[in-house]
Design a protein around this motif. Structure first.
Motif, PDB file in Angstrom:
ATOM      1  N   ARG A  83       0.830  -1.212   0.000  1.00  0.00           N
ATOM      2  CA  ARG A  83       0.000   0.000   0.000  1.00  0.00           C
ATOM      3  C   ARG A  83       0.862   1.259   0.000  1.00  0.00           C
ATOM      4  O   ARG A  83       0.565   2.226  -0.695  1.00  0.00           O
ATOM      5  CB  ARG A  83      -0.959  -0.004   1.196  1.00  0.00           C
ATOM      6  N   ALA A  84       1.942   1.239   0.757  1.00  0.00           N
ATOM      7  CA  ALA A  84       2.844   2.402   0.797  1.00  0.00           C
ATOM      8  C   ALA A  84       3.483   2.639  -0.573  1.00  0.00           C
ATOM      9  O   ALA A  84       3.600   3.791  -1.016  1.00  0.00           O
ATOM     10  CB  ALA A  84       3.917   2.194   1.861  1.00  0.00           C
ATOM     11  N   ASP A  85       3.869   1.570  -1.248  1.00  0.00           N
ATOM     12  CA  ASP A  85       4.464   1.712  -2.580  1.00  0.00           C
ATOM     13  C   ASP A  85       3.437   2.215  -3.589  1.00  0.00           C
ATOM     14  O   ASP A  85       3.752   3.062  -4.436  1.00  0.00           O
ATOM     15  CB  ASP A  85       5.071   0.387  -3.039  1.00  0.00           C
ATOM     16  N   LEU A  86       2.211   1.733  -3.504  1.00  0.00           N
ATOM     17  CA  LEU A  86       1.156   2.221  -4.398  1.00  0.00           C
ATOM     18  C   LEU A  86       0.866   3.697  -4.115  1.00  0.00           C
ATOM     19  O   LEU A  86       0.662   4.479  -5.048  1.00  0.00           O
ATOM     20  CB  LEU A  86      -0.117   1.380  -4.236  1.00  0.00           C
ATOM     21  N   ASP A  87       0.869   4.080  -2.844  1.00  0.00           N
ATOM     22  CA  ASP A  87       0.666   5.490  -2.476  1.00  0.00           C
ATOM     23  C   ASP A  87       1.785   6.365  -3.046  1.00  0.00           C
ATOM     24  O   ASP A  87       1.531   7.487  -3.498  1.00  0.00           O
ATOM     25  CB  ASP A  87       0.598   5.655  -0.962  1.00  0.00           C
ATOM     26  N   THR A  88       3.005   5.866  -3.031  1.00  0.00           N
ATOM     27  CA  THR A  88       4.138   6.604  -3.610  1.00  0.00           C
ATOM     28  C   THR A  88       3.901   6.856  -5.088  1.00  0.00           C
ATOM     29  O   THR A  88       4.094   7.974  -5.581  1.00  0.00           O
ATOM     30  CB  THR A  88       5.452   5.829  -3.405  1.00  0.00           C
ATOM     31  N   LEU A  89       3.460   5.823  -5.809  1.00  0.00           N
ATOM     32  CA  LEU A  89       3.185   5.982  -7.240  1.00  0.00           C
ATOM     33  C   LEU A  89       2.034   6.958  -7.465  1.00  0.00           C
ATOM     34  O   LEU A  89       2.091   7.800  -8.373  1.00  0.00           O
ATOM     35  CB  LEU A  89       2.872   4.628  -7.885  1.00  0.00           C
ATOM     36  N   ARG A  90       1.012   6.871  -6.645  1.00  0.00           N
ATOM     37  CA  ARG A  90      -0.152   7.759  -6.778  1.00  0.00           C
ATOM     38  C   ARG A  90       0.271   9.221  -6.579  1.00  0.00           C
ATOM     39  O   ARG A  90      -0.110  10.086  -7.357  1.00  0.00           O
ATOM     40  CB  ARG A  90      -1.227   7.347  -5.754  1.00  0.00           C
ATOM     41  N   ARG A  91       1.044   9.483  -5.536  1.00  0.00           N
ATOM     42  CA  ARG A  91       1.489  10.857  -5.265  1.00  0.00           C
ATOM     43  C   ARG A  91       2.385  11.388  -6.383  1.00  0.00           C
ATOM     44  O   ARG A  91       2.344  12.575  -6.708  1.00  0.00           O
ATOM     45  CB  ARG A  91       2.234  10.932  -3.932  1.00  0.00           C
ATOM     46  N   ALA A  92       3.190  10.526  -6.973  1.00  0.00           N
ATOM     47  CA  ALA A  92       4.144  10.960  -8.002  1.00  0.00           C
ATOM     48  C   ALA A  92       3.502  11.156  -9.370  1.00  0.00           C
ATOM     49  O   ALA A  92       4.036  11.898 -10.195  1.00  0.00           O
ATOM     50  CB  ALA A  92       5.269   9.939  -8.120  1.00  0.00           C
ATOM     51  N   LEU A  93       2.371  10.538  -9.611  1.00  0.00           N
ATOM     52  CA  LEU A  93       1.776  10.521 -10.947  1.00  0.00           C
ATOM     53  C   LEU A  93       1.558  11.916 -11.519  1.00  0.00           C
ATOM     54  O   LEU A  93       1.882  12.172 -12.682  1.00  0.00           O
ATOM     55  CB  LEU A  93       0.467   9.724 -10.943  1.00  0.00           C
ATOM     56  N   ASP A  94       1.041  12.833 -10.738  1.00  0.00           N
ATOM     57  CA  ASP A  94       0.756  14.178 -11.251  1.00  0.00           C
ATOM     58  C   ASP A  94       2.017  14.989 -11.537  1.00  0.00           C
ATOM     59  O   ASP A  94       1.964  15.962 -12.285  1.00  0.00           O
ATOM     60  CB  ASP A  94      -0.150  14.944 -10.285  1.00  0.00           C
ATOM     61  N   ASP A  95       3.143  14.595 -10.953  1.00  0.00           N
ATOM     62  CA  ASP A  95       4.395  15.334 -11.166  1.00  0.00           C
ATOM     63  C   ASP A  95       5.177  14.826 -12.372  1.00  0.00           C
ATOM     64  O   ASP A  95       6.164  15.450 -12.763  1.00  0.00           O
ATOM     65  CB  ASP A  95       5.278  15.241  -9.920  1.00  0.00           C
ATOM     66  N   LEU A  96       4.747  13.704 -12.937  1.00  0.00           N
ATOM     67  CA  LEU A  96       5.472  13.145 -14.075  1.00  0.00           C
ATOM     68  C   LEU A  96       5.120  13.889 -15.354  1.00  0.00           C
ATOM     69  O   LEU A  96       3.993  14.347 -15.531  1.00  0.00           O
ATOM     70  CB  LEU A  96       5.150  11.654 -14.232  1.00  0.00           C
ATOM     71  N   ARG A  97       6.086  14.007 -16.242  1.00  0.00           N
ATOM     72  CA  ARG A  97       5.876  14.705 -17.514  1.00  0.00           C
ATOM     73  C   ARG A  97       5.238  13.729 -18.492  1.00  0.00           C
ATOM     74  O   ARG A  97       5.923  12.943 -19.148  1.00  0.00           O
ATOM     75  CB  ARG A  97       7.200  15.224 -18.030  1.00  0.00           C
ATOM     76  N   LEU A  98       3.911  13.793 -18.576  1.00  0.00           N
ATOM     77  CA  LEU A  98       3.128  12.904 -19.443  1.00  0.00           C
ATOM     78  C   LEU A  98       2.143  13.733 -20.248  1.00  0.00           C
ATOM     79  O   LEU A  98       1.636  14.753 -19.767  1.00  0.00           O
ATOM     80  CB  LEU A  98       2.346  11.884 -18.597  1.00  0.00           C
ATOM     81  N   THR A  99       1.839  13.261 -21.455  1.00  0.00           N
ATOM     82  CA  THR A  99       0.766  13.879 -22.226  1.00  0.00           C
ATOM     83  C   THR A  99      -0.548  13.514 -21.555  1.00  0.00           C
ATOM     84  O   THR A  99      -0.591  12.584 -20.736  1.00  0.00           O
ATOM     85  CB  THR A  99       0.762  13.367 -23.679  1.00  0.00           C
ATOM     86  N   PRO A 100      -1.638  14.187 -21.897  1.00  0.00           N
ATOM     87  CA  PRO A 100      -2.932  13.805 -21.309  1.00  0.00           C
ATOM     88  C   PRO A 100      -3.279  12.337 -21.574  1.00  0.00           C
ATOM     89  O   PRO A 100      -3.783  11.651 -20.673  1.00  0.00           O
ATOM     90  CB  PRO A 100      -3.922  14.755 -21.988  1.00  0.00           C
ATOM     91  N   ALA A 101      -2.993  11.837 -22.760  1.00  0.00           N
ATOM     92  CA  ALA A 101      -3.299  10.437 -23.070  1.00  0.00           C
ATOM     93  C   ALA A 101      -2.431   9.491 -22.240  1.00  0.00           C
ATOM     94  O   ALA A 101      -2.920   8.472 -21.719  1.00  0.00           O
ATOM     95  CB  ALA A 101      -3.093  10.163 -24.559  1.00  0.00           C
TER      96      ALA A 101
END
Length: 140
Positions: free
Chosen positions: A48-66
């Motif tokens: 759960r802690a690792d999934l939370d880390t990914l969730r928190r980081a997702l918005d900071d990653l340089r990704l296109t909308p798709a």
């Protein structure tokens, strides 16, 4: 040096401090992650802690909308499967692989930071053979 015993705080050897996974007094630790001197954290809590880390980081990653949509969808599916009473490692592995592939193809893995790489590595390791594809995307 083989067979030598060392003392680190209240941890007594043997201590494997080589490359890869570390084994400290019978408790396996992923390299670069918290090194604990007591019993290992409950695997479900660590997941759960690792999934939370990914969730928190997702918005900071340089990704296109798709790309963001795909990563978000796969992470949500991964979180949903992990919350099941008996999570399916195969399904989780496929979601983790697609999530990781999305980041890799977007060039976002390189700038994702150590916490993201460690979280993906820990989840893939927890999944065992079902996580091997994600590990291979990380070059592990």
């Amino acid at each position: 040096m083989s067979g030598e015993t060392f003392r680190f705080g209240d941890v007594r050897g043997p201590v494997n401090a080589g490359s890869g996974n570390l084994n400290i007094h019978g408790h396996q630790q992923i390299a670069g992650r918290d090194l604990r001197t007591g019993p290992a954290t409950d695997p479900a809590t660590a997941l759960r802690a690792d999934l939370d880390t990914l969730r928190r980081a997702l918005d900071d990653l340089r990704l296109t909308p798709a790309e963001h949509h795909t990563a978000e969808t796969e992470l949500t599916a991964l979180e949903h499967e992990a919350a099941q009473p008996s999570p399916d490692p195969g399904r989780m592995g496929r979601h983790l692989q697609t999530f990781t592939t999305t980041l890799e193809h977007a060039g976002a893995l390189a700038g994702a930071g150590l916490a993201v790489i460690q979280a993906i590595t820990a989840i893939a390791t927890w999944l065992g053979p079902a996580g091997h594809q994600a590990l291979s995307l990380l070059g592990l």
